[in-house]
Enzyme design. Structure first.
Site, mmCIF file in Angstrom:
data_model
loop_
_atom_site.group_PDB
_atom_site.id
_atom_site.type_symbol
_atom_site.label_atom_id
_atom_site.label_comp_id
_atom_site.label_asym_id
_atom_site.label_seq_id
_atom_site.Cartn_x
_atom_site.Cartn_y
_atom_site.Cartn_z
ATOM 1 C CB ALA A 14 4.798 17.195 -19.963
ATOM 2 C CD GLU A 33 11.920 21.552 -12.421
ATOM 3 O OE1 GLU A 33 10.990 21.101 -13.102
ATOM 4 O OE2 GLU A 33 13.118 21.449 -12.756
ATOM 5 N NE ARG A 107 11.978 24.979 -23.245
ATOM 6 C CZ ARG A 107 11.511 23.781 -23.551
ATOM 7 N NH1 ARG A 107 11.049 23.547 -24.754
ATOM 8 N NH2 ARG A 107 11.522 22.810 -22.685
ATOM 9 C CE1 TYR A 220 9.251 30.446 -33.637
ATOM 10 C CE2 TYR A 220 9.753 28.842 -35.335
ATOM 11 C CZ TYR A 220 9.706 29.204 -34.003
ATOM 12 O OH TYR A 220 10.114 28.298 -33.040
ATOM 13 C CG ASP A 296 10.661 15.748 -24.723
ATOM 14 O OD1 ASP A 296 9.723 15.616 -25.542
ATOM 15 O OD2 ASP A 296 11.589 16.560 -24.877
HETATM 16 C C1 LIG Z 1 15.629 22.516 -31.182
HETATM 17 C C2 LIG Z 1 14.272 22.143 -30.663
HETATM 18 C C3 LIG Z 1 13.140 22.749 -31.195
HETATM 19 C C4 LIG Z 1 11.864 22.373 -30.767
HETATM 20 N N1 LIG Z 1 10.767 22.976 -31.326
HETATM 21 C C5 LIG Z 1 9.525 22.566 -30.951
HETATM 22 C C6 LIG Z 1 8.369 23.179 -31.532
HETATM 23 O O1 LIG Z 1 8.468 24.085 -32.362
HETATM 24 N N2 LIG Z 1 7.142 22.722 -31.132
HETATM 25 C C7 LIG Z 1 6.990 21.715 -30.220
HETATM 26 O O2 LIG Z 1 5.849 21.315 -29.916
HETATM 27 N N3 LIG Z 1 8.080 21.144 -29.643
HETATM 28 C C8 LIG Z 1 9.330 21.540 -29.985
HETATM 29 N N4 LIG Z 1 10.434 20.980 -29.388
HETATM 30 C C9 LIG Z 1 10.256 19.909 -28.388
HETATM 31 C C10 LIG Z 1 9.927 20.432 -27.003
HETATM 32 O O3 LIG Z 1 10.868 21.388 -26.579
HETATM 33 C C11 LIG Z 1 9.880 19.274 -26.008
HETATM 34 O O4 LIG Z 1 9.200 18.182 -26.585
HETATM 35 C C12 LIG Z 1 9.137 19.689 -24.737
HETATM 36 O O5 LIG Z 1 9.886 20.654 -24.054
HETATM 37 C C13 LIG Z 1 8.898 18.476 -23.839
HETATM 38 O O6 LIG Z 1 8.279 18.899 -22.647
HETATM 39 P P1 LIG Z 1 8.437 18.073 -21.290
HETATM 40 O O7 LIG Z 1 7.669 18.831 -20.278
HETATM 41 O O8 LIG Z 1 8.145 16.652 -21.546
HETATM 42 O O9 LIG Z 1 9.985 18.154 -20.967
HETATM 43 P P2 LIG Z 1 10.812 19.431 -20.515
HETATM 44 O O10 LIG Z 1 10.284 20.650 -21.153
HETATM 45 O O11 LIG Z 1 12.242 19.069 -20.751
HETATM 46 O O12 LIG Z 1 10.550 19.565 -18.951
HETATM 47 C C14 LIG Z 1 11.035 18.628 -18.018
HETATM 48 C C15 LIG Z 1 11.053 19.278 -16.648
HETATM 49 O O13 LIG Z 1 11.429 18.303 -15.687
HETATM 50 C C16 LIG Z 1 12.484 18.808 -14.887
HETATM 51 N N5 LIG Z 1 13.278 17.661 -14.440
HETATM 52 C C17 LIG Z 1 14.192 16.955 -15.139
HETATM 53 N N6 LIG Z 1 14.671 15.948 -14.392
HETATM 54 C C18 LIG Z 1 14.042 16.028 -13.205
HETATM 55 C C19 LIG Z 1 14.116 15.259 -12.019
HETATM 56 N N7 LIG Z 1 14.934 14.212 -11.906
HETATM 57 N N8 LIG Z 1 13.331 15.601 -10.980
HETATM 58 C C20 LIG Z 1 12.474 16.661 -11.072
HETATM 59 N N9 LIG Z 1 12.375 17.426 -12.172
HETATM 60 C C21 LIG Z 1 13.141 17.107 -13.233
HETATM 61 C C22 LIG Z 1 13.224 19.751 -15.799
HETATM 62 O O14 LIG Z 1 14.010 20.668 -15.052
HETATM 63 C C23 LIG Z 1 12.067 20.411 -16.528
HETATM 64 O O15 LIG Z 1 11.514 21.466 -15.800
HETATM 65 C C24 LIG Z 1 11.724 21.370 -29.783
HETATM 66 C C25 LIG Z 1 12.862 20.779 -29.222
HETATM 67 C C26 LIG Z 1 14.126 21.163 -29.655
HETATM 68 C C27 LIG Z 1 15.338 20.510 -29.039
#
Ligand SMILES: Cc1cc2nc3c(=O)[nH]c(=O)nc-3n(C[C@H](O)[C@H](O)[C@H](O)COP(=O)(O)OP(=O)(O)OC[C@H]3O[C@@H](n4cnc5c(N)ncnc54)[C@H](O)[C@@H]3O)c2cc1C
Length: 403
Positions: A14, A33, A107, A220, A296
């Protein structure tokens, strides 16, 4: 603080997509980060057309096509016998229907591609090893107080702040919503194997959904066909807290001992990581003034629809568009974002939960499920126009409430 940056907390899917979209629209951005290294682990991700379209529009198309695969079809099979219930075409059919590809990608590769493009712009500072401690805002801007790797306090001023810090968001807590996602009663086993080690009877250029009373699995290809991905989801009443941990092949093998078509693949896997799956309702309000949550952090999605990352990518693009509409009013932009994204996020979350229940139906209810899937056959994906057909195109011309 018009020249101050938008502070994006979290350099995951995101956060990186958001930073790219904002910088491309001419806005200064700074990424914060918590980790000190930005390399990802994890396994495969499915990237449906609603997400691939956004990334392609951001200029990532060539890099994605090099690293990803476009599986020929989605096959639904029975775990114990391998009997195929349905085959829905993906690669050409998705392009024809949605004008964007349905991809599968590691990923780590997606994270690297995003990071390369962020760095390639040369205008987005990334501060790693920083943990947010305090957020203050007034009508002029935001001040983020954080600790650095030495434990010293640092302050950063911005015009606005985006919390993209994932499932256990601490930005949400700092904005006054400390509620946490809870274990959903499932765990996911994820592993990859070099393609040469994949048993020959498995069709490697397709996405396959394996169903059975013990759980469900998805396979896949990844990395341009160099490796093969397996994720197995089992019900787990007392799922351990935590993001990922090592899983033992023996344990998974014992659980799926009746799944003879898949067992040789499990044997071929060197190791697995286990993810506890979490869920929560979307937060009622995504923004507080000129601070907002995306991905998320605001609406984790159970992986049974493969949409968590996709929604995060949609959020990022939508946020950038809202700021373009309200260039000097981040609070208005973020309230609009919250309003236009809330319903969709909730619908996606609900559909993912429903899929989880359907995939894990006990016998004999599973027989009815299998009959429905077989009847839908090649049309299995056609119920999803509302999901995969999403696009920002044309939305700039709409009035705010309909945006
Ligand atoms: C088993 C599994 C399979 C999945 N398969 C799919 C799929 O096929 N397709 C799909 O679309 N989605 C899939 N997902 C979901 C997907 O992985 C997440 O929805 C996605 O990673 C969310 O992205 P994000 O950037 O919101 O969070 P994240 O990817 O978790 O990134 C958050 C970032 O913030 C950082 N962070 C955390 N806390 C702090 C803080 N306090 N200060 C600064 N930085 C911080 C972390 O280190 C990280 O870099 C799957 C999830 C799982 C568990």
């Amino acid at each position: 603080m018009a020249d101050a940056p938008v502070i994006v907390v979290g350099a995951g899917i995101a956060g990186l997509t958001c930073a790219l979209a904002l910088a491309r629209s001419g806005r200064p951005v700074t990424l914060i980060e918590k980790r000190t290294h930005l390399e990802e682990v994890g396994a495969g991700l499915q990237l449906s057309p609603n997400a691939s379209r956004v990334l392609i529009d951001l200029g990532l198309g060539k890099a994605l096509m090099r690293a990803a695969c476009a599986p020929l079809s989605l096959d639904v099979v029975l775990g114990r016998s391998g009997q195929r219930l349905a085959r829905a075409p993906l690669a050409d059919a998705m392009m024809a229907r949605y004008n964007a590809p349905y991809l599968v990608i590691h990923r780590a590769d997606l994270q690297q591609i995003l990071l390369d493009h962020v760095r390639g712009l040369g205008v987005i500072p990334i501060h790693v090893g920083r943990t947010p401690q305090h957020i203050e805002q007034d009508e002029h801007g935001v001040t983020l107080t954080m600790t650095n790797q030495q434990g010293d306090l640092e302050h950063l001023n911005g015009q606005a702040l985006v919390g993209a810090d994932g499932l256990h968001s601490s930005v949400a807590g700092l904005l006054g919503d400390p509620s946490q996602a809870r274990p959903a009663g499932y765990q996911a086993w994820r592993g990859t194997v070099p393609m040469r080690a994949v048993p020959q009877h498995l069709e490697t250029n397709r996405t396959t959904l394996w169903l059975g009373r013990e759980g469900h699995a998805v396979t896949y290809p990844l990395q341009g066909g160099q490796s093969f991905n397996l994720v197995v989801v089992t019900r787990e009443k007392s799922a351990e807290q935590g993001w990922s941990r090592e899983g033992q092949t023996d344990v998974l093998r014992a659980r799926l001992r009746h799944w003879s078509p898949l067992l040789p693949l499990i044997e071929a896997m060197q190791s697995f990581k286990i993810w506890t799956l979490y869920d929560r309702p979307p937060r009622a309000r995504w923004n507080k003034g000129r601070c907002v949550l995306i991905g998320d952090a605001v609406h984790p999605v159970l992986p049974f629809l493969a949409q968590g990352a996709a929604l995060a990518i949609e959020d990022a693009a939508s946020l950038s568009l809202c700021l373009t509409r309200y260039p000097d009013q981040p609070a208005e932009a973020f309230a609009t974002l919250s309003r236009i994204r809330h319903v969709r996020a909730e619908r996606v979350q609900q559909q993912a939960r429903r899929n989880g229940q359907i995939y894990h139906l006990p016998w004999p209810l599973s027989l009815a499920r299998d009959r429905v899937i077989a009847q839908k056959g090649a049309g299995l994906m056609e119920d999803y126009d509302w999901l995969y057909g999403w696009s920002l195109a044309g939305k700039t011309a709409l009035t705010p409430p309909a945006l």
